[in-house]
Design a protein around this motif. Structure first.
Motif, mmCIF file in Angstrom:
data_model
loop_
_atom_site.group_PDB
_atom_site.id
_atom_site.type_symbol
_atom_site.label_atom_id
_atom_site.label_comp_id
_atom_site.label_asym_id
_atom_site.label_seq_id
_atom_site.Cartn_x
_atom_site.Cartn_y
_atom_site.Cartn_z
ATOM 1 N N SER A 1 1.134 -5.067 14.530
ATOM 2 C CA SER A 1 0.352 -3.838 14.562
ATOM 3 C C SER A 1 -1.115 -4.235 14.762
ATOM 4 O O SER A 1 -1.571 -5.210 14.173
ATOM 5 C CB SER A 1 0.575 -3.140 13.216
ATOM 6 O OG SER A 1 -0.221 -2.004 13.099
ATOM 7 N N PRO A 2 -1.851 -3.503 15.603
ATOM 8 C CA PRO A 2 -3.253 -3.883 15.819
ATOM 9 C C PRO A 2 -4.108 -3.657 14.567
ATOM 10 O O PRO A 2 -3.670 -2.888 13.693
ATOM 11 C CB PRO A 2 -3.691 -2.946 16.956
ATOM 12 C CG PRO A 2 -2.738 -1.803 16.942
ATOM 13 C CD PRO A 2 -1.473 -2.290 16.316
ATOM 14 N N PRO A 3 -5.259 -4.295 14.435
ATOM 15 C CA PRO A 3 -5.897 -5.278 15.336
ATOM 16 C C PRO A 3 -5.265 -6.668 15.147
ATOM 17 O O PRO A 3 -5.358 -7.244 14.075
ATOM 18 C CB PRO A 3 -7.353 -5.280 14.862
ATOM 19 C CG PRO A 3 -7.315 -4.798 13.434
ATOM 20 C CD PRO A 3 -6.101 -3.964 13.277
ATOM 21 N N TYR A 4 -4.619 -7.182 16.193
ATOM 22 C CA TYR A 4 -3.829 -8.420 16.103
ATOM 23 C C TYR A 4 -4.656 -9.617 15.636
ATOM 24 O O TYR A 4 -4.181 -10.446 14.881
ATOM 25 C CB TYR A 4 -3.171 -8.729 17.448
ATOM 26 C CG TYR A 4 -2.328 -7.590 17.957
ATOM 27 C CD1 TYR A 4 -1.154 -7.223 17.309
ATOM 28 C CD2 TYR A 4 -2.717 -6.848 19.071
ATOM 29 C CE1 TYR A 4 -0.390 -6.150 17.751
ATOM 30 C CE2 TYR A 4 -1.957 -5.770 19.526
ATOM 31 C CZ TYR A 4 -0.799 -5.430 18.864
ATOM 32 O OH TYR A 4 -0.054 -4.366 19.286
ATOM 33 N N THR B 1 0.847 -1.186 0.000
ATOM 34 C CA THR B 1 0.000 0.000 0.000
ATOM 35 C C THR B 1 0.886 1.242 0.000
ATOM 36 O O THR B 1 0.660 2.172 -0.741
ATOM 37 C CB THR B 1 -0.920 -0.012 1.230
ATOM 38 O OG1 THR B 1 -1.764 -1.143 1.126
ATOM 39 C CG2 THR B 1 -1.761 1.237 1.294
ATOM 40 N N GLY B 2 1.903 1.232 0.850
ATOM 41 C CA GLY B 2 2.824 2.367 0.913
ATOM 42 C C GLY B 2 2.548 3.245 2.123
ATOM 43 O O GLY B 2 1.415 3.327 2.594
ATOM 44 N N ASP B 3 3.603 3.888 2.607
ATOM 45 C CA ASP B 3 3.459 4.804 3.747
ATOM 46 C C ASP B 3 2.757 6.081 3.286
ATOM 47 O O ASP B 3 2.830 6.436 2.111
ATOM 48 C CB ASP B 3 4.842 5.191 4.289
ATOM 49 C CG ASP B 3 5.615 3.988 4.783
ATOM 50 O OD1 ASP B 3 5.058 3.234 5.593
ATOM 51 O OD2 ASP B 3 6.774 3.809 4.366
ATOM 52 N N GLY B 4 2.139 6.771 4.216
ATOM 53 C CA GLY B 4 1.503 8.040 3.877
ATOM 54 C C GLY B 4 2.561 9.084 3.533
ATOM 55 O O GLY B 4 3.693 9.006 4.019
ATOM 56 N N ASN C 1 2.008 -7.172 8.614
ATOM 57 C CA ASN C 1 2.599 -6.700 9.860
ATOM 58 C C ASN C 1 1.875 -7.344 11.033
ATOM 59 O O ASN C 1 0.847 -6.848 11.475
ATOM 60 C CB ASN C 1 2.519 -5.175 9.951
ATOM 61 C CG ASN C 1 3.255 -4.653 11.162
ATOM 62 O OD1 ASN C 1 3.810 -5.433 11.943
ATOM 63 N ND2 ASN C 1 3.277 -3.355 11.339
ATOM 64 N N GLN D 1 2.868 11.943 4.525
ATOM 65 C CA GLN D 1 3.188 12.796 5.681
ATOM 66 C C GLN D 1 4.497 12.423 6.366
ATOM 67 O O GLN D 1 5.147 13.275 6.958
ATOM 68 C CB GLN D 1 2.055 12.724 6.727
ATOM 69 C CG GLN D 1 0.755 13.353 6.292
ATOM 70 C CD GLN D 1 -0.051 12.486 5.335
ATOM 71 O OE1 GLN D 1 0.372 11.410 4.924
ATOM 72 N NE2 GLN D 1 -1.220 12.960 4.958
ATOM 73 N N VAL D 2 4.877 11.137 6.307
ATOM 74 C CA VAL D 2 6.071 10.710 7.061
ATOM 75 C C VAL D 2 7.369 10.987 6.293
ATOM 76 O O VAL D 2 8.449 10.873 6.852
ATOM 77 C CB VAL D 2 6.023 9.209 7.454
ATOM 78 C CG1 VAL D 2 4.851 8.937 8.366
ATOM 79 C CG2 VAL D 2 5.990 8.294 6.231
ATOM 80 N N PRO E 1 6.265 4.129 10.986
ATOM 81 C CA PRO E 1 4.946 3.540 11.247
ATOM 82 C C PRO E 1 4.992 2.008 11.278
ATOM 83 O O PRO E 1 5.609 1.381 10.415
ATOM 84 C CB PRO E 1 4.097 4.018 10.058
ATOM 85 C CG PRO E 1 4.843 5.161 9.458
ATOM 86 C CD PRO E 1 6.279 4.943 9.761
ATOM 87 N N GLY E 2 4.357 1.430 12.282
ATOM 88 C CA GLY E 2 4.169 -0.013 12.321
ATOM 89 C C GLY E 2 5.325 -0.829 12.858
ATOM 90 O O GLY E 2 5.278 -2.048 12.822
#
Lengths: 166, 354
Positions: free
Chosen positions: B197-200, B139-142, B194, B144-145, B268-269
Motif C-alpha cells: 500500500s502506498p507510500p511504498y 490500528t484497525g479498519d475504519g 502492509n 465505515q467498511v 482496504p489495503g
C-alpha cells in the motif's frame, strides 16, 4: 480548507522557515509573556493559533503540534488520528481508505517531509495524545517549555559558578 | 465444566492442569519475553506458520474449538481477530481465553478502533492472566467498511502508541499513568505492516518505527506481488531490521476471480495484481488454481531473505490449510502443535537478537 492544507504541504520548506523564525521570536519575548502571565495568555493565544493553523493546516487543536515531523501535514486530519505513519488501508491511488475523496495525510506528510531541511524528522516516534491539552495553545506551551529549559540551564551554570568559588 | 470443554483438558491432562498445556513451561525461557510456543519456535530459528481463526457469530465455544481443530499439527500460533473489517464477532480476548484452555498458542489481535487506553490496558492484563503470550497491535479498519457504520470510532491510540504502551507495562511494570503493577504482562509483541500500500518508500521506515516502539514480530497484509514484496524486503534487510524482528508474510487462497476482484475493491489495503486474477479466470477449477497460486507464493516468500514465517488468512477456506501448508513444504517436515500429541519436542531456545 482542503486546498489550503495541500498548498501548505507543497510549501513545507518555506513554512518550516517561518515556523522556526516565529518560534525564536516567541522565545525572545518570554520576559514579556512571563510578565503578563502564561496562563492569562492561554485564551487569546489559543484563539489566534486556531485561526492561523485552522486556515493553513485544518488544525484540530490537539495541543501536541508535530507539523515539523510530518511535512506540515496535520496528522489529526487522518480519520484514525494516526501520528506515526499511514495505516495499511491507503488506496493504490494514494487516497484515504475512509474518505476516498481525500489524499492520505501521510502520503502528503511524506512528500512534505522530503521538501524540508531535515527529512529524517518523519522517523521520530510521536507519543500518544493527552486529551487535557486539547484546544490549548501549543505555541505557548512550546515557548514556555523552551524558556524554562533555557532558564534552567542558566541557573545551573550560575550554581556551578557559586560552587566553584566555594 | 462450564463454557464448553476444551478437548485437551479431557485427554492428555485429564482436566487437572488448568488452562496451560503440557508443552507450556511454567517459567519463560531465558531471553524470552513470554512463555508462548510461538516465540520459542521463532527464536529456535524455525520457519513458522500462523493462521487466522474466523471468529464465530455465536456463544457456542465448540464453534471456536471446531475452527481451531482444522489447524492442528499445521500452525505454530492462531490469530484471534478483533472485529476485523469492522464487523462484530466474538471478541478476541474471549476467543483467546477459550484457546489457551485447550493448550493453543494464540496471538491476540488488538485494534485501536473500539477501545480507549483504559479498556485496552485492562484487557492486556486479563489476557495475560489467561495465558495469552502474544499480542498483535493494530490500528484497525475504519467503522465505515463494516456492518455497523454508525459506530463511534475511538482511535485513542494508534498501533505505534499501543505497542509502546504494552511494552511499558511489560518492561516497567507500570500502567501508562505510571501507577505500578504487582506483576507485568509477559507478552511477545507484534505489529502489522502492509508493503503493498502506498507510500511504498515510507513502508520500511514505518516498520522501523514499529520495531523501535516494541514490535518483535510482524505479520503482513496479503502478499500477491512478489517483485513488490522483494523490493520492500531488500530495503528492510539493508536497514538491518530483519535481525531485530521476525517477519511473517500474509498469504491466502483466492477461490475465484470474482472473489479476487471483490476483495481488491472492498477490503482496504489488499493489492492483487491483474495477472493473478487472470490466472484464476482462465483456470478450469479456479478454487484449486487459487490454492496452487497460494502454495507457489509461499515457496517464493520462504526463499526471500529476511522472512521468518508465513501467516495464512483464508476466510471460509480453512479446511484447505493443512493441504496448502503440506504442499508448500515450508515447514520442512516439522510438525507444529497438535492437541492429541502426548509429547512434543520442545523447541530449543536460541537468541535472535530481539
Amino acid at each position: 480548507m482542503y486546498a489550503m492544507r495541500r498548498w501548505s504541504v507543497r510549501h513545507a520548506r518555506g513554512l518550516e522557515w517561518l515556523y522556526d523564525t516565529f518560534a525564536a521570536f516567541m522565545l525572545m519575548l518570554d520576559p514579556l509573556w512571563r510578565r503578563i502571565g502564561y496562563e492569562r495568555l492561554e485564551g487569546p493565544a489559543a484563539t489566534v493559533e486556531k485561526a492561523v493553523k485552522g486556515f493553513l493546516f485544518d488544525c484540530r487543536m490537539c495541543g501536541h503540534c508535530v507539523l515539523s515531523h510530518t511535512g506540515m501535514s496535520c496528522p489529526m486530519n487522518c480519520p484514525k488520528a494516526l501520528r506515526n505513519g499511514p495505516c495499511g488501508g491507503v488506496r493504490p491511488d494514494g487516497m484515504c481508505e475512509i474518505e476516498p475523496e481525500m489524499r492520505c495525510v501521510w502520503i502528503e506528510a511524506y512528500e512534505g517531509s522530503l521538501r524540508m531541511r531535515n527529512p529524517g524528522n518523519i522517523e521520530t516516534i510521536n507519543g500518544h495524545i493527552d486529551e487535557t491539552f486539547k484546544n490549548r495553545s501549543s505555541w505557548l506551551r512550546v515557548t514556555h517549555e523552551a524558556a524554562e529549559a533555557r532558564r534552567g540551564l542558566r541557573e545551573a551554570s550560575a550554581a556551578d559558578l557559586v560552587r566553584g568559588r566555594n | 465444566m462450564y463454557a464448553g470443554t476444551p478437548p485437551a483438558m479431557l485427554s492428555a491432562n485429564g482436566g487437572a492442569s488448568g488452562p496451560f498445556d503440557h508443552d507450556t513451561p511454567p517459567e519463560k525461557p531465558a531471553g524470552h519475553y513470554s512463555r508462548s510456543r510461538f516465540e520459542r519456535v521463532l527464536r529456535a530459528g524455525h520457519f513458522a506458520v500462523t493462521a487466522e481463526l474466523a471468529p464465530p457469530d455465536s456463544v457456542d465455544p465448540d464453534e471456536v474449538y471446531r475452527r481451531a481443530a482444522v489447524f492442528d499439527g499445521w500452525v505454530d500460533a492462531i490469530n484471534a481477530t478483533d472485529g476485523s473489517g469492522a464487523n462484530v464477532h466474538m471478541s478476541a480476548v474471549s476467543i483467546c481465553a477459550l484457546l489457551t484452555r485447550a493448550g493453543y498458542s494464540p496471538v491476540m489481535q488488538m485494534s485501536c478502533r473500539d477501545r480507549n487506553r483504559i479498556a485496552m490496558q485492562g484487557d492486556v492484563l486479563g489476557a495475560a492472566a489467561m495465558g495469552v503470550g502474544c499480542i498483535l497491535c493494530l490500528t484497525g479498519d475504519g467503522v465505515q467498511v463494516g456492518d455497523q457504520p454508525g459506530a463511534k470510532p475511538v482511535f485513542d491510540l494508534g498501533s505505534v502508541s499501543l505497542l509502546r504502551m504494552i511494552r511499558y507495562m511489560r518492561d516497567e511494570k507500570r500502567f501508562l499513568s505510571g501507577r505500578p503493577l504487582t506483576k507485568g504482562p509477559e507478552v511477545f509483541l507484534g505489529a502489522a505492516e502492509n508493503p503493498f500500500s502506498p507510500p511504498y518508500e515510507f513502508r520500511p521506515l514505518r516498520l522501523k518505527k514499529k520495531v523501535e516502539a516494541g514490535a518483535q514480530f510482524i505479520q503482513t497484509q496479503y502478499c500477491f506481488d512478489i517483485p513488490l514484496f522483494r523490493r520492500f524486503m531488500d530495503r528492510v534487510c539493508d536497514m538491518g531490521l530483519h535481525e531485530k524482528v521476525f517477519i511473517l508474510v500474509g498469504v491466502g487462497a483466492l477461490p475465484s476471480a470474482r472473489t479476487a476482484r471483490w476483495v481488491r475493491s472492498h477490503v482496504p489495503g489488499v493489492h492483487i495484481p491483474e495477472e493473478c486474477v487472470r490466472r484464476l479466470e482462465q483456470a478450469q477449477n479456479p478454487a484449486a488454481e487459487g490454492r496452487k497460486l497460494c502454495v507457489e507464493l509461499m515457496q517464493q516468500i520462504k526463499e526471500t531473505r529476511g522472512v521468518s514465517g508465513i501467516h495464512v488468512m483464508s476466510p471460509r477456506q480453512e479446511q484447505y490449510l493443512g493441504e496448502i501448508v503440506k504442499e508448500s513444504g515450508v515447514l520442512g517436515g516439522r510438525r507444529p502443535f497438535c492437541r492429541g500429541d502426548p509429547q512434543l519436542p520442545m523447541a530449543q531456545p536460541a537468541h535472535h537478537g530481539v
